[in-house]
Design a protein around this motif. Structure first.
Motif, PDB file in Angstrom:
ATOM      1  N   ALA A 143       3.315 -18.528   8.302  1.00 17.76           N
ATOM      2  CA  ALA A 143       2.457 -17.344   8.265  1.00 17.76           C
ATOM      3  C   ALA A 143       3.255 -16.156   7.738  1.00 17.76           C
ATOM      4  N   CYS A 144       2.545 -15.090   7.397  1.00 17.38           N
ATOM      5  CA  CYS A 144       3.232 -13.901   6.893  1.00 17.38           C
ATOM      6  C   CYS A 144       2.532 -12.636   7.362  1.00 17.38           C
ATOM      7  N   PHE A 145       3.289 -11.562   7.439  1.00 14.94           N
ATOM      8  CA  PHE A 145       2.737 -10.232   7.644  1.00 14.94           C
ATOM      9  C   PHE A 145       2.684  -9.472   6.320  1.00 14.94           C
ATOM     10  N   GLU A 146       3.611  -9.798   5.407  1.00 15.61           N
ATOM     11  CA  GLU A 146       3.706  -9.065   4.153  1.00 15.61           C
ATOM     12  C   GLU A 146       3.561  -9.991   2.953  1.00 15.61           C
ATOM     13  N   PHE A 147       2.968  -9.453   1.889  1.00 14.55           N
ATOM     14  CA  PHE A 147       2.847 -10.189   0.635  1.00 14.55           C
ATOM     15  C   PHE A 147       2.816  -9.192  -0.511  1.00 14.55           C
ATOM     16  N   VAL A 148       3.185  -9.669  -1.694  1.00 10.28           N
ATOM     17  CA  VAL A 148       3.218  -8.835  -2.898  1.00 10.28           C
ATOM     18  C   VAL A 148       2.058  -9.238  -3.798  1.00 10.28           C
ATOM     19  N   ALA A 149       1.406  -8.254  -4.408  1.00 12.79           N
ATOM     20  CA  ALA A 149       0.270  -8.538  -5.284  1.00 12.79           C
ATOM     21  C   ALA A 149       0.258  -7.593  -6.474  1.00 12.79           C
ATOM     22  N   ASP A 150      -0.187  -8.114  -7.605  1.00 13.79           N
ATOM     23  CA  ASP A 150      -0.475  -7.275  -8.768  1.00 13.79           C
ATOM     24  C   ASP A 150      -1.929  -6.842  -8.644  1.00 13.79           C
ATOM     25  N   ILE A 151      -2.172  -5.539  -8.585  1.00 11.94           N
ATOM     26  CA  ILE A 151      -3.522  -5.050  -8.335  1.00 11.94           C
ATOM     27  C   ILE A 151      -3.997  -4.123  -9.452  1.00 11.94           C
ATOM     28  N   TYR A 152      -5.317  -3.983  -9.524  1.00  7.41           N
ATOM     29  CA  TYR A 152      -5.962  -3.061 -10.457  1.00  7.41           C
ATOM     30  C   TYR A 152      -6.913  -2.187  -9.651  1.00  7.41           C
ATOM     31  N   LEU A 153      -6.787  -0.871  -9.785  1.00 15.79           N
ATOM     32  CA  LEU A 153      -7.625   0.077  -9.058  1.00 15.79           C
ATOM     33  C   LEU A 153      -8.813   0.467  -9.926  1.00 15.79           C
ATOM     34  N   SER A 154     -10.011   0.055  -9.530  1.00 17.24           N
ATOM     35  CA  SER A 154     -11.203   0.311 -10.337  1.00 17.24           C
ATOM     36  C   SER A 154     -11.955   1.562  -9.907  1.00 17.24           C
ATOM     37  N   ALA A 155     -11.765   2.013  -8.663  1.00 19.81           N
ATOM     38  CA  ALA A 155     -12.451   3.223  -8.194  1.00 19.81           C
ATOM     39  C   ALA A 155     -11.651   3.846  -7.063  1.00 19.81           C
ATOM     40  N   HIS A 156     -11.679   5.178  -6.993  1.00 16.37           N
ATOM     41  CA  HIS A 156     -10.974   5.895  -5.934  1.00 16.37           C
ATOM     42  C   HIS A 156     -11.508   7.321  -5.875  1.00 16.37           C
ATOM     43  N   HIS A 157     -11.101   8.060  -4.841  1.00 15.68           N
ATOM     44  CA  HIS A 157     -11.515   9.450  -4.719  1.00 15.68           C
ATOM     45  C   HIS A 157     -11.123  10.226  -5.978  1.00 15.68           C
ATOM     46  N   SER A 158     -11.969  11.140  -6.387  1.00 17.89           N
ATOM     47  CA  SER A 158     -11.647  11.962  -7.550  1.00 17.89           C
ATOM     48  C   SER A 158     -10.418  12.820  -7.259  1.00 17.89           C
ATOM     49  N   PHE A 201      -0.100  -6.674   6.663  1.00 17.95           N
ATOM     50  CA  PHE A 201      -1.258  -6.768   7.549  1.00 17.95           C
ATOM     51  C   PHE A 201      -1.050  -5.866   8.762  1.00 17.95           C
ATOM     52  N   ARG A 202      -2.098  -5.154   9.136  1.00 18.91           N
ATOM     53  CA  ARG A 202      -1.970  -4.162  10.202  1.00 18.91           C
ATOM     54  C   ARG A 202      -1.945  -4.802  11.593  1.00 18.91           C
ATOM     55  N   ASN A 203      -2.718  -5.872  11.799  1.00 16.57           N
ATOM     56  CA  ASN A 203      -2.890  -6.396  13.151  1.00 16.57           C
ATOM     57  C   ASN A 203      -2.301  -7.787  13.378  1.00 16.57           C
ATOM     58  N   LEU A 204      -2.635  -8.742  12.499  1.00 20.29           N
ATOM     59  CA  LEU A 204      -2.260 -10.132  12.724  1.00 20.29           C
ATOM     60  C   LEU A 204      -1.633 -10.736  11.477  1.00 20.29           C
ATOM     61  N   CYS A 205      -0.704 -11.661  11.673  1.00 23.09           N
ATOM     62  CA  CYS A 205      -0.163 -12.390  10.532  1.00 23.09           C
ATOM     63  C   CYS A 205      -1.206 -13.397  10.052  1.00 23.09           C
ATOM     64  N   GLU A 206      -1.104 -13.798   8.782  1.00 22.14           N
ATOM     65  CA  GLU A 206      -2.095 -14.684   8.177  1.00 22.14           C
ATOM     66  C   GLU A 206      -1.404 -15.771   7.358  1.00 22.14           C
ATOM     67  N   VAL A 231       4.699 -14.351  -1.405  1.00 25.81           N
ATOM     68  CA  VAL A 231       4.447 -14.306   0.034  1.00 25.81           C
ATOM     69  C   VAL A 231       5.782 -14.193   0.755  1.00 25.81           C
ATOM     70  N   LEU A 232       5.868 -13.287   1.721  1.00 24.40           N
ATOM     71  CA  LEU A 232       7.094 -13.087   2.487  1.00 24.40           C
ATOM     72  C   LEU A 232       6.904 -13.677   3.881  1.00 24.40           C
ATOM     73  N   PRO A 233       7.337 -14.932   4.104  1.00 23.54           N
ATOM     74  CA  PRO A 233       7.152 -15.582   5.410  1.00 23.54           C
ATOM     75  C   PRO A 233       7.803 -14.788   6.534  1.00 23.54           C
ATOM     76  N   LEU A 234       7.325 -14.995   7.752  1.00 22.78           N
ATOM     77  CA  LEU A 234       7.841 -14.253   8.900  1.00 22.78           C
ATOM     78  C   LEU A 234       9.341 -14.432   9.062  1.00 22.78           C
ATOM     79  N   GLN A 235       9.843 -15.666   8.865  1.00 18.85           N
ATOM     80  CA  GLN A 235      11.267 -15.931   9.029  1.00 18.85           C
ATOM     81  C   GLN A 235      12.086 -15.135   8.024  1.00 18.85           C
ATOM     82  N   GLN A 236      11.600 -15.067   6.782  1.00 15.35           N
ATOM     83  CA  GLN A 236      12.306 -14.318   5.746  1.00 15.35           C
ATOM     84  C   GLN A 236      12.301 -12.829   6.063  1.00 15.35           C
TER      85      GLN A 236
END
Length: 244
Positions: A143-158, A201-206, A231-236
């Motif tokens: 399981a992991c709490f942290e992971f890395v992702a390439d993201i695209y922001l399509s909408a946000h506050h002006s 993740f704020r609450n639980l590992c996944e 993916v950054l496993p808990l042990q790492q």
């Protein structure tokens, strides 16, 4: 037939008069399978991974717990021993398949790509939650709490941007949880821009896979999508914290 995958047909139907329901049914009947027979066979040869989308037993029931979801890979058979998890500490625990149903019909097995409800023995309903998985008993899931992702922001506050410390809700496979941006390859991310972001993740590992697609949103103003690259496993993570 719609040959363009980007086209999404819209049917104006009425559940009161039944208007155009027949057209909708005809369209659903001509849709091609989500997986080809060759792809299903390939996925069936892989270790079991069943994503739990629903739990149908209450927490006071003394009988078997019934879960619903989709088998992403492998084959699950009656009386098979599996692992369920992750729990809050990242561990997985043993469960046993009692019965399998598809479309309310008993089955002896379920294959990759198929949805099914599974009755589990030797488990308390309070230990299960949506977002968990069932995996092969011989696997070594992490399981992991942290992971890395390439993201695209399509909408946000002006006139606003996303930065380290920003919170949003991410949906990935059967996982839906609040995440925190803990690192980013740029100081700020604006609309129509891309970035490599580390989420926590704020609450639980996944249980997360590299290559998984995700969407994220905050209210009706922040929307984006992406793909998990690491993916950054808990042990790492624990070793990194200790070293630091």
């Amino acid at each position: 037939m719609f040959v363009e995958k980007r086209i999404c047909p819209i049917f104006a139907v009425s559940s009161v008069t039944g208007e155009n329901i027949d057209l909708l049914k005809k369209f659903l009947n001509i849709l091609p399978p989500r997986l080809s027979s060759q792809e299903q066979e390939r996925l069936s040869q892989l270790p079991v991974e069943y994503r739990i989308d629903a739990i149908y037993a209450n927490h006071t029931s003394s009988g078997p717990v019934i879960v619903g979801g989709i088998l992403q890979s492998g084959i699950i058979r009656e009386a098979e021993n599996l692992l369920a998890g992750p729990l809050s500490d990242g561990t997985f625990f043993p469960v046993k398949v009692k019965t399998i149903h598809r479309y309310r019909v008993p089955r002896r097995m379920v294959r990759a790509g198929q949805a099914a409800t599974i009755s589990l023995a030797q488990v308390e309903a309070s230990r299960l939650r949506k977002g968990m998985v069932l995996v092969s008993s011989t696997s070594n899931p992490e399981a992991c709490f942290e992971f890395v992702a390439d993201i695209y922001l399509s909408a946000h506050h002006s006139n606003a941007s996303i930065h380290k410390g920003f919170e949003t809700t991410v949906q990935m496979e059967n996982i839906r949880q609040t995440v925190l941006v803990v690192a980013m390859d740029k100081d700020e991310l604006h609309v129509d821009e891309q970035a490599t972001v580390t989420f926590r993740f704020r609450n639980l590992c996944e249980y997360v896979h590299e290559g998984s697609r995700l969407i994220f949103r905050s209210g009706n103003q922040t929307k984006g999508s992406g793909r998990v690259t690491k993916v950054l496993p808990l042990q790492q993570q624990a070793n990194t914290t200790t070293t630091g």
